[in-house]
Structure formats: structure tokens, C-alpha cells
Motif scaffolding. Structure first.
Motif, PDB file in Angstrom:
ATOM      1  N   ARG A  92       0.955  -1.125  -0.048  1.00 41.28           N
ATOM      2  CA  ARG A  92      -0.089  -0.101   0.005  1.00 41.28           C
ATOM      3  C   ARG A  92       0.816   1.390   0.099  1.00 41.28           C
ATOM      4  O   ARG A  92       0.497   2.195  -0.545  1.00 41.28           O
ATOM      5  CB  ARG A  92      -0.805   0.049   1.314  1.00 41.28           C
ATOM      6  CG  ARG A  92      -1.876   1.144   1.327  1.00 41.28           C
ATOM      7  CD  ARG A  92      -3.007   0.952   2.382  1.00 41.28           C
ATOM      8  NE  ARG A  92      -3.839   2.110   2.580  1.00 41.28           N
ATOM      9  CZ  ARG A  92      -4.964   2.122   1.802  1.00 41.28           C
ATOM     10  NH1 ARG A  92      -5.252   1.295   1.084  1.00 41.28           N
ATOM     11  NH2 ARG A  92      -5.815   3.133   2.022  1.00 41.28           N
ATOM     12  N   ALA A  93       1.807   1.347   0.765  1.00 44.42           N
ATOM     13  CA  ALA A  93       2.892   2.513   0.882  1.00 44.42           C
ATOM     14  C   ALA A  93       3.354   2.516  -0.542  1.00 44.42           C
ATOM     15  O   ALA A  93       3.431   3.599  -1.125  1.00 44.42           O
ATOM     16  CB  ALA A  93       4.049   2.069   1.917  1.00 44.42           C
ATOM     17  N   ALA A  94       3.905   1.573  -1.286  1.00 43.87           N
ATOM     18  CA  ALA A  94       4.690   1.763  -2.564  1.00 43.87           C
ATOM     19  C   ALA A  94       3.594   2.237  -3.467  1.00 43.87           C
ATOM     20  O   ALA A  94       4.091   3.228  -4.644  1.00 43.87           O
ATOM     21  CB  ALA A  94       4.900   0.349  -3.241  1.00 43.87           C
ATOM     22  N   SER A  95       2.273   1.901  -3.312  1.00 44.61           N
ATOM     23  CA  SER A  95       1.235   2.684  -4.364  1.00 44.61           C
ATOM     24  C   SER A  95       0.897   3.929  -3.992  1.00 44.61           C
ATOM     25  O   SER A  95       1.086   4.718  -4.944  1.00 44.61           O
ATOM     26  CB  SER A  95      -0.109   1.579  -4.347  1.00 44.61           C
ATOM     27  OG  SER A  95      -1.109   2.241  -5.183  1.00 44.61           O
ATOM     28  N   LEU A  96       0.902   4.487  -2.863  1.00 42.20           N
ATOM     29  CA  LEU A  96       0.643   5.744  -2.440  1.00 42.20           C
ATOM     30  C   LEU A  96       1.956   6.475  -2.719  1.00 42.20           C
ATOM     31  O   LEU A  96       1.675   7.673  -3.135  1.00 42.20           O
ATOM     32  CB  LEU A  96       0.291   5.775  -1.021  1.00 42.20           C
ATOM     33  CG  LEU A  96      -1.034   4.948  -0.485  1.00 42.20           C
ATOM     34  CD1 LEU A  96      -1.188   5.177   1.133  1.00 42.20           C
ATOM     35  CD2 LEU A  96      -2.187   6.271  -1.107  1.00 42.20           C
ATOM     36  N   ALA A  97       3.055   5.939  -2.654  1.00 44.22           N
ATOM     37  CA  ALA A  97       4.195   7.003  -2.915  1.00 44.22           C
ATOM     38  C   ALA A  97       4.181   7.398  -4.546  1.00 44.22           C
ATOM     39  O   ALA A  97       4.576   8.382  -4.603  1.00 44.22           O
ATOM     40  CB  ALA A  97       5.533   5.915  -3.016  1.00 44.22           C
ATOM     41  N   LYS A  98       3.785   6.493  -5.244  1.00 46.16           N
ATOM     42  CA  LYS A  98       3.505   7.003  -6.716  1.00 46.16           C
ATOM     43  C   LYS A  98       2.526   8.026  -6.751  1.00 46.16           C
ATOM     44  O   LYS A  98       2.712   9.156  -7.599  1.00 46.16           O
ATOM     45  CB  LYS A  98       3.031   5.881  -7.518  1.00 46.16           C
ATOM     46  CG  LYS A  98       4.183   4.674  -7.685  1.00 46.16           C
ATOM     47  CD  LYS A  98       3.653   3.370  -8.597  1.00 46.16           C
ATOM     48  CE  LYS A  98       4.806   2.260  -8.671  1.00 46.16           C
ATOM     49  NZ  LYS A  98       4.430   1.206  -9.293  1.00 46.16           N
ATOM     50  N   ASP A  99       1.282   7.907  -6.181  1.00 46.78           N
ATOM     51  CA  ASP A  99       0.464   8.981  -6.262  1.00 46.78           C
ATOM     52  C   ASP A  99       0.671  10.313  -5.626  1.00 46.78           C
ATOM     53  O   ASP A  99       0.364  11.318  -5.881  1.00 46.78           O
ATOM     54  CB  ASP A  99      -0.852   8.335  -5.432  1.00 46.78           C
ATOM     55  CG  ASP A  99      -1.565   7.377  -6.118  1.00 46.78           C
ATOM     56  OD1 ASP A  99      -1.454   7.058  -7.455  1.00 46.78           O
ATOM     57  OD2 ASP A  99      -2.200   6.518  -5.492  1.00 46.78           O
ATOM     58  N   TYR A 100       1.396  10.016  -4.293  1.00 43.07           N
ATOM     59  CA  TYR A 100       1.997  11.325  -3.457  1.00 43.07           C
ATOM     60  C   TYR A 100       2.970  12.116  -4.592  1.00 43.07           C
ATOM     61  O   TYR A 100       3.107  13.430  -4.616  1.00 43.07           O
ATOM     62  CB  TYR A 100       2.831  11.010  -2.493  1.00 43.07           C
ATOM     63  CG  TYR A 100       3.135  12.084  -1.585  1.00 43.07           C
ATOM     64  CD1 TYR A 100       2.324  12.821  -0.835  1.00 43.07           C
ATOM     65  CD2 TYR A 100       4.524  12.085  -1.580  1.00 43.07           C
ATOM     66  CE1 TYR A 100       3.061  13.708  -0.187  1.00 43.07           C
ATOM     67  CE2 TYR A 100       5.211  13.429  -0.996  1.00 43.07           C
ATOM     68  CZ  TYR A 100       4.217  14.249  -0.209  1.00 43.07           C
ATOM     69  OH  TYR A 100       4.717  15.250   0.477  1.00 43.07           O
ATOM     70  N   ASP A 101       3.894  11.450  -5.324  1.00 38.83           N
ATOM     71  CA  ASP A 101       4.919  12.111  -6.167  1.00 38.83           C
ATOM     72  C   ASP A 101       3.960  12.999  -7.262  1.00 38.83           C
ATOM     73  O   ASP A 101       4.669  13.825  -7.761  1.00 38.83           O
ATOM     74  CB  ASP A 101       5.856  11.228  -6.888  1.00 38.83           C
ATOM     75  CG  ASP A 101       6.829  10.660  -5.941  1.00 38.83           C
ATOM     76  OD1 ASP A 101       6.974  11.265  -4.768  1.00 38.83           O
ATOM     77  OD2 ASP A 101       7.451   9.501  -6.084  1.00 38.83           O
ATOM     78  N   ARG A 102       2.777  12.671  -7.517  1.00 43.38           N
ATOM     79  CA  ARG A 102       2.180  13.449  -8.598  1.00 43.38           C
ATOM     80  C   ARG A 102       1.143  14.600  -8.139  1.00 43.38           C
ATOM     81  O   ARG A 102       0.543  15.044  -8.816  1.00 43.38           O
ATOM     82  CB  ARG A 102       1.156  12.375  -9.341  1.00 43.38           C
ATOM     83  CG  ARG A 102       1.875  11.508 -10.330  1.00 43.38           C
ATOM     84  CD  ARG A 102       0.918  10.821 -11.160  1.00 43.38           C
ATOM     85  NE  ARG A 102       0.168   9.700 -10.518  1.00 43.38           N
ATOM     86  CZ  ARG A 102       0.254   8.321 -10.367  1.00 43.38           C
ATOM     87  NH1 ARG A 102       1.680   7.937 -10.920  1.00 43.38           N
ATOM     88  NH2 ARG A 102      -0.435   7.751  -9.912  1.00 43.38           N
ATOM     89  N   LEU A 103       1.334  14.634  -6.656  1.00 40.60           N
ATOM     90  CA  LEU A 103       0.418  15.737  -6.031  1.00 40.60           C
ATOM     91  C   LEU A 103       0.805  17.247  -6.592  1.00 40.60           C
ATOM     92  O   LEU A 103       1.942  17.477  -6.609  1.00 40.60           O
ATOM     93  CB  LEU A 103       0.294  15.384  -4.558  1.00 40.60           C
ATOM     94  CG  LEU A 103      -0.364  14.443  -4.036  1.00 40.60           C
ATOM     95  CD1 LEU A 103      -0.359  14.444  -2.567  1.00 40.60           C
ATOM     96  CD2 LEU A 103      -1.880  14.255  -4.454  1.00 40.60           C
ATOM     97  N   PRO A 134      -7.975  18.611  -4.934  1.00 40.57           N
ATOM     98  CA  PRO A 134      -8.104  17.194  -5.731  1.00 40.57           C
ATOM     99  C   PRO A 134      -6.914  16.276  -4.964  1.00 40.57           C
ATOM    100  O   PRO A 134      -7.345  15.048  -5.176  1.00 40.57           O
ATOM    101  CB  PRO A 134      -7.517  17.607  -6.888  1.00 40.57           C
ATOM    102  CG  PRO A 134      -7.949  19.140  -7.237  1.00 40.57           C
ATOM    103  CD  PRO A 134      -7.684  19.812  -5.822  1.00 40.57           C
ATOM    104  N   GLY A 135      -5.877  16.589  -4.302  1.00 41.63           N
ATOM    105  CA  GLY A 135      -5.033  15.613  -3.739  1.00 41.63           C
ATOM    106  C   GLY A 135      -5.455  15.243  -2.313  1.00 41.63           C
ATOM    107  O   GLY A 135      -4.768  14.378  -1.734  1.00 41.63           O
ATOM    108  N   TYR A 136      -6.899  15.647  -1.897  1.00 42.69           N
ATOM    109  CA  TYR A 136      -7.233  15.285  -0.579  1.00 42.69           C
ATOM    110  C   TYR A 136      -7.190  13.632  -0.356  1.00 42.69           C
ATOM    111  O   TYR A 136      -6.472  13.335   0.831  1.00 42.69           O
ATOM    112  CB  TYR A 136      -8.465  15.789  -0.091  1.00 42.69           C
ATOM    113  CG  TYR A 136      -8.960  15.229   0.971  1.00 42.69           C
ATOM    114  CD1 TYR A 136      -8.439  15.335   2.384  1.00 42.69           C
ATOM    115  CD2 TYR A 136     -10.050  14.368   0.930  1.00 42.69           C
ATOM    116  CE1 TYR A 136      -8.931  14.950   3.508  1.00 42.69           C
ATOM    117  CE2 TYR A 136     -10.662  13.694   1.992  1.00 42.69           C
ATOM    118  CZ  TYR A 136     -10.111  14.099   3.471  1.00 42.69           C
ATOM    119  OH  TYR A 136     -10.683  13.535   4.563  1.00 42.69           O
ATOM    120  N   GLU A 137      -7.493  13.010  -0.977  1.00 41.95           N
ATOM    121  CA  GLU A 137      -7.689  11.526  -0.659  1.00 41.95           C
ATOM    122  C   GLU A 137      -6.366  10.849  -0.748  1.00 41.95           C
ATOM    123  O   GLU A 137      -6.005  10.094   0.224  1.00 41.95           O
ATOM    124  CB  GLU A 137      -8.533  10.684  -1.891  1.00 41.95           C
ATOM    125  CG  GLU A 137     -10.077  10.899  -1.887  1.00 41.95           C
ATOM    126  CD  GLU A 137     -10.704  10.860  -0.637  1.00 41.95           C
ATOM    127  OE1 GLU A 137     -10.111   9.911   0.263  1.00 41.95           O
ATOM    128  OE2 GLU A 137     -11.683  11.342  -0.468  1.00 41.95           O
TER     129      GLU A 137
END
Length: 308
Positions: free
Chosen positions: A171-182, A258-261
Motif C-alpha cells: 500500500r505504501a509503494a502504491s501511495l508513493a507513486k500517487d504522492y509524487d504526482r500531487l 484534488p489531492g485530498y484522498e
């Protein structure tokens, strides 16, 4: 920083009221304070004592690696005091932090005799005021990297089931990709780092003050708003009216960003990982950790989470 002579406790098995007694005694003697009759308030990540001779709180950290953080926290406290900002104070007469028996000890002026939390509206006021300040380079604040902090926390999770650890790491690895796009929209700058209702107390003179200053860092200001948002939105720990007051007084609603979630998911995972470090020492923590992991897997039951 002054190195004490008492043994090598290092936050291990002797991090108990009995094991810490000589640390407290030597630290207070070095600081010129009377330790007799000190009251143990909490024993967790830190041992927190209230002295009876003076309105002073003594904090002994379980992790001996926090020396740099606590040196920075003392510096932050004294800088905030120079700006008349409502926050916990470090006694000017004490040279600190101290290292006694391998443990880091700090001293703080007591806010009041009985802990009383302030309101989320007052938290918003203090954060808005804090975020307007421009920190001096002398504070040496680090850049806050939530992904690195989460990775370190997950690496130390040795007491949880292997399948849970694998799930959290994925889950952390997946969120890391999303976080980098915020795309953050609030200005980058100084943050408290752990801004929530649990870190704002009512001073004995009536006004609200920020406590726990060791997380101060440089980061997008959204980080100081996320906990209040998810405490309302996901767990129901704040009411709709309380959150509306927070938004009104800070003048920004993070839930409309938009980046809230993504930010909410990441902050939530950090909360779960933090709790995972307590499963071997607390049945209550173990039960809550299992509940939270199950909730992350299913997407349900967040309204059943209990505050820690």
C-alpha cells in the motif's frame, strides 16, 4: 547538550518507572531542579513527569536517537517565544537537552496542572498564524519527507503478522507513486508536523498553546491540515460544526483540494504503522491495529476506529 554518567539504559527493558528513577534524579540534579515527589504522567514513546517543586514537565525519550530532534525542538520553542507565539516553553535557565544513561531528557514549562485540550477552531487560528511566520535559517529545520518517514516506520514493524506487513508495504509503494504526482496549492514553508487536537492545550491563563514541537519541518502546509480533516471525514472524531469552524478560521478547506484522498490515505497509513509498533506491549493497541488493518483491506469500518 550535557552527557550524564548513569549507565546505558538506552530505552530497553528498563524503560519503566523503576528503571527511569535514577535518570530522572540525575537529570534534575544537573538542571538544578528538585525531582522529589515528581508525578509520572505517561509512559509510552516518552516518559513524562510533572515536578511538584516547580511548574516543569520532564520528558525522557525512549528512543536515544532523538537527540538532534530534541535540540531542534528546544531551539524552536525559544524562537517561538521570541515571537510571542503561543507554544510550550523551554525554561531559559536550563541548558538542554541532557543525555543521561543514554537517554535524551528535556524540560518544559508546565501548561497547566490538569490537561485540557483547546478547540479545533483555536488550532486553526494557531496554524494560520504559524504558517505566516518565516523561519530563520538558524533553526536548521529539515525538509519533511513523509515517504521516507513511513518507510523507516514499516522497516521496524517486527511484531505484526507477515501478511499484514506485506499488505502495508504494498500500500505504501502504491501511495508513493500517487504522492509524487500531487500538486500542492498552499505555500511551502514551516509546519508543526503533527498538528491535531491532541497537540493543542489550554494554558492555565486561558489561551491555547501548541505542544510537541519536535516535528517542526519545512513542507507543504497541507500536512498541517490533513489530520483535522480525516478526524472529521473518516473517523467521526470531530463534528461537522467543528470542522466547519476549522475551515472558516484557517480559510481553506483541504477536502476540496484534488489531492485530498491521496494525502489522507498516506497520513492514515502512517497512523496505522505507528500503532503497529505497540502491538507487542499493549493488548488494546494490538486489537486496534488489527481493526485498522482490516478496515484498510475492506474500505469499511473507519468509523469504528478509536483515538490513540
Amino acid at each position: 547538550m550535557i552527557s550524564g554518567s548513569g549507565g546505558g539504559l538506552d530505552g530497553g527493558a528498563n524503560f519503566t518507572a523503576e528503571g527511569l528513577a535514577p535518570v530522572l534524579r540525575e537529570a534534575c540534579a544537573t538542571a538544578g531542579l528538585d525531582y522529589r515527589g515528581a508525578e509520572l504522567l505517561r509512559l509510552g514513546s516518552n516518559a513524562v513527569y510533572r515536578l511538584t517543586s516547580l511548574p516543569v514537565i520532564v520528558r525522557i525519550a525512549r528512543d536515544p536517537a532523538v537527540l538532534v530532534e530534541m535540540e531542534r525542538a528546544v531551539g524552536v520553542a525559544r524562537w517561538l517565544e521570541s515571537h510571542d507565539f503561543p507554544a510550550m516553553r523551554a525554561p531559559a535557565s536550563v541548558v538542554q537537552p541532557l543525555v543521561v544513561g543514554g537517554l535524551v531528557v528535556t524540560f518544559w514549562e508546565s501548561v497547566q496542572e490538569n490537561e485540557e485540550y483547546a478547540t479545533v477552531g483555536e488550532l486553526a487560528d494557531l496554524l494560520r498564524r504559524l504558517h505566516w511566520l518565516e523561519e530563520p535559517e538558524s533553526l536548521g529545520l529539515p525538509y519533511f519527507d513523509p515517504l521516507a518517514k513511513l518507510a523507516v516506520s514499516l522497516e521496524g514493524l517486527d511484531g505484526i503478522p507477515g501478511e499484514d506487513r506485506t499488505f502495508l508495504e504494498e500500500r505504501a509503494a502504491s501511495l508513493a507513486k500517487d504522492y509524487d504526482r500531487l500538486d500542492f496549492v498552499l505555500p511551502f514553508g514551516m509546519i508543526h508536523g503533527d498538528a491535531s487536537i491532541g497537540n493543542i492545550l489550554r494554558h492555565r491563563n486561558g489561551h491555547a498553546v501548541l505542544i510537541d514541537l519536535d516535528g517542526f519541518a519545512l513542507a507543504p502546509r497541507e500536512w498541517d491540515l490533513i489530520q483535522t480533516a480525516i478526524f472529521y471525514d473518516r473517523y467521526g472524531w470531530h463534528t461537522k460544526a467543528e470542522y466547519a469552524e476549522f475551515v472558516h478560521r484557517y480559510s481553506f478547506d483541504l477536502m476540496n483540494w484534488p489531492g485530498y484522498e491521496t494525502l489522507a490515505d498516506l497520513r492514515e497509513l502512517m497512523m496505522v504503522a505507528w500503532l503497529g509498533h505497540q502491538v507487542t506491549t499493549s493488548d488494546r493497541s494490538a486489537a486496534e491495529f488489527a481493526r485498522r488493518v482490516r478496515s484498510l483491506r475492506t474500505g469499511e469500518g473507519r468509523d469504528e476506529w478509536g483515538p490513540f
